[in-house]
Scaffold this active site. Structure first.
Site, mmCIF file in Angstrom:
data_model
loop_
_atom_site.group_PDB
_atom_site.id
_atom_site.type_symbol
_atom_site.label_atom_id
_atom_site.label_comp_id
_atom_site.label_asym_id
_atom_site.label_seq_id
_atom_site.Cartn_x
_atom_site.Cartn_y
_atom_site.Cartn_z
ATOM 1 N N SER A 45 0.842 -1.204 0.000
ATOM 2 C CA SER A 45 0.000 0.000 0.000
ATOM 3 C C SER A 45 0.875 1.251 0.000
ATOM 4 O O SER A 45 0.410 2.339 -0.348
ATOM 5 C CB SER A 45 -0.924 0.015 1.220
ATOM 6 O OG SER A 45 -0.164 -0.115 2.403
ATOM 7 N N ASP A 83 6.181 -7.095 2.220
ATOM 8 C CA ASP A 83 5.117 -7.447 1.273
ATOM 9 C C ASP A 83 5.715 -7.509 -0.141
ATOM 10 O O ASP A 83 6.190 -6.488 -0.655
ATOM 11 C CB ASP A 83 4.064 -6.325 1.344
ATOM 12 C CG ASP A 83 2.697 -6.760 0.882
ATOM 13 O OD1 ASP A 83 2.513 -7.939 0.568
ATOM 14 O OD2 ASP A 83 1.794 -5.894 0.877
ATOM 15 N N LYS A 113 5.165 -11.407 2.742
ATOM 16 C CA LYS A 113 3.729 -11.620 2.526
ATOM 17 C C LYS A 113 3.493 -11.692 1.034
ATOM 18 O O LYS A 113 4.133 -10.950 0.270
ATOM 19 C CB LYS A 113 2.894 -10.480 3.132
ATOM 20 C CG LYS A 113 1.401 -10.615 2.819
ATOM 21 C CD LYS A 113 0.537 -9.693 3.651
ATOM 22 C CE LYS A 113 0.317 -8.331 3.060
ATOM 23 N NZ LYS A 113 -0.287 -8.319 1.701
ATOM 24 N N GLU A 182 -8.821 -9.737 3.864
ATOM 25 C CA GLU A 182 -9.191 -8.358 3.534
ATOM 26 C C GLU A 182 -10.580 -8.281 2.914
ATOM 27 O O GLU A 182 -10.882 -8.993 1.931
ATOM 28 C CB GLU A 182 -8.147 -7.739 2.577
ATOM 29 C CG GLU A 182 -8.488 -6.289 2.223
ATOM 30 C CD GLU A 182 -7.345 -5.486 1.647
ATOM 31 O OE1 GLU A 182 -6.210 -5.980 1.584
ATOM 32 O OE2 GLU A 182 -7.611 -4.328 1.248
#
Ligand code: KIV
Length: 262
Positions: A45, A83, A113, A182
């Site tokens: 993100s 990530d 991740k 999510e």
């Protein structure tokens, strides 16, 4: 004591909620770690909230490694998870091994991740974990598939819900140590949380997960756009704007520096 992947699994057994937040630089990481956040995710993100990209797709492995190194330097206790960006692990298990290996070797992160479920991703997770690389999974709304899924809630039909449950089971069986859920219905998150032995970390997945994660710029009120399931605990955009306006006015009116800053 430093947080480990085994500790997270033990906390699930003890029903001790796991606090997870994202970080992208040294200063934020240091603050989160000092407060006692359990897991610090260098989430992709950051592509949007830190680097100004439209979505997560353009983020590169080099950018991720650069930011993960900075985060790692700020952390003493939390588990740092890197990530992996879009197309740095989907091509093949070999590509995933190369990217994940670099993340652990070069940044000091303790885990990676990756997004998606079975079968290809679960096989990749099995190979990474067999090589000693801890993996956090991510199912439900997976933002690297934005052009396929949009940012809509996932798992709303019986079929979709069953698929996400099976993906979570496959990731857990492949050796993942935790899974991000999510933007899925609360009851599906509950079902997954009860079914698998590893912690579920929810974002927009209701209260039944073993832990919760927020994008830290959403929590701080720094994001230009905040998803409806995120919560801001402070409005830093407003606070920063006001501070910068005050400084600008003081410079223009020759009020800054004052004698104590000489
Ligand atoms: O990139 C990210 O910040 C994430 C969280 C939303 C879990 O994947």
């Amino acid at each position: 004591m430093a947080v480990t992947t085994q500790q997270l699994i033990q906390w699930k057994r003890q029903s001790r909620p796991i606090v997870t937040l994202t970080a992208w630089d040294y200063a934020i990481a240091q603050l989160l770690d000092a407060v006692g956040v359990d897991v610090i995710l260098v989430g992709d993100s950051m592509a949007m909230v830190t680097l100004g990209y439209q979505n997560t797709l353009p983020l590169t492995l080099e950018e991720t490694l650069h930011h993960t190194k900075a985060v790692r330097r700020g952390v003493k206790r939390a588990l740092v998870v890197c990530d992996l960006p879009f197309l740095t692990y989907q091509e093949s298990p070999q590509q995933a091994m190369h990217s994940a290996g670099r993340a652990l070797k070069e940044t000091g992160a303790q885990a990676v991740k990756l997004e998606g479920g079975y079968p290809a991703i679960a096989q990749t997770v099995a190979q990474l974990t067999a090589a000693g690389i801890p993996v956090m999974g991510h199912v439900g709304l997976t933002p690297q598939s934005v052009h396929q899924l949009g940012y809509r809630k996932q798992g709303k039909t019986q079929d979709a819900s069953e698929r996400i449950l099976q993906e979570a089971i496959a990731l857990s069986e492949a050796g993942a140590f935790a899974i991000v859920l999510e933007h899925i219905p609360d009851d599906l998150a509950l079902q997954i949380t009860q079914k698998i032995p590893i912690p579920t970390i929810g974002i927009g997945a209701g209260p039944h997960c073993d832990g919760q994660v927020l994008v830290t710029s959403d929590l701080l009120g720094l994001s230009e756009y905040k998803p409806p399931f995120a919560k801001s605990y402070v409005d830093l955009r407003q606070i920063i704007t006001q501070a910068v306006q005050e400084f600008s006015t003081e410079v223009r009116e020759r009020q800054f520096p004052e004698p104590e800053q000489h």
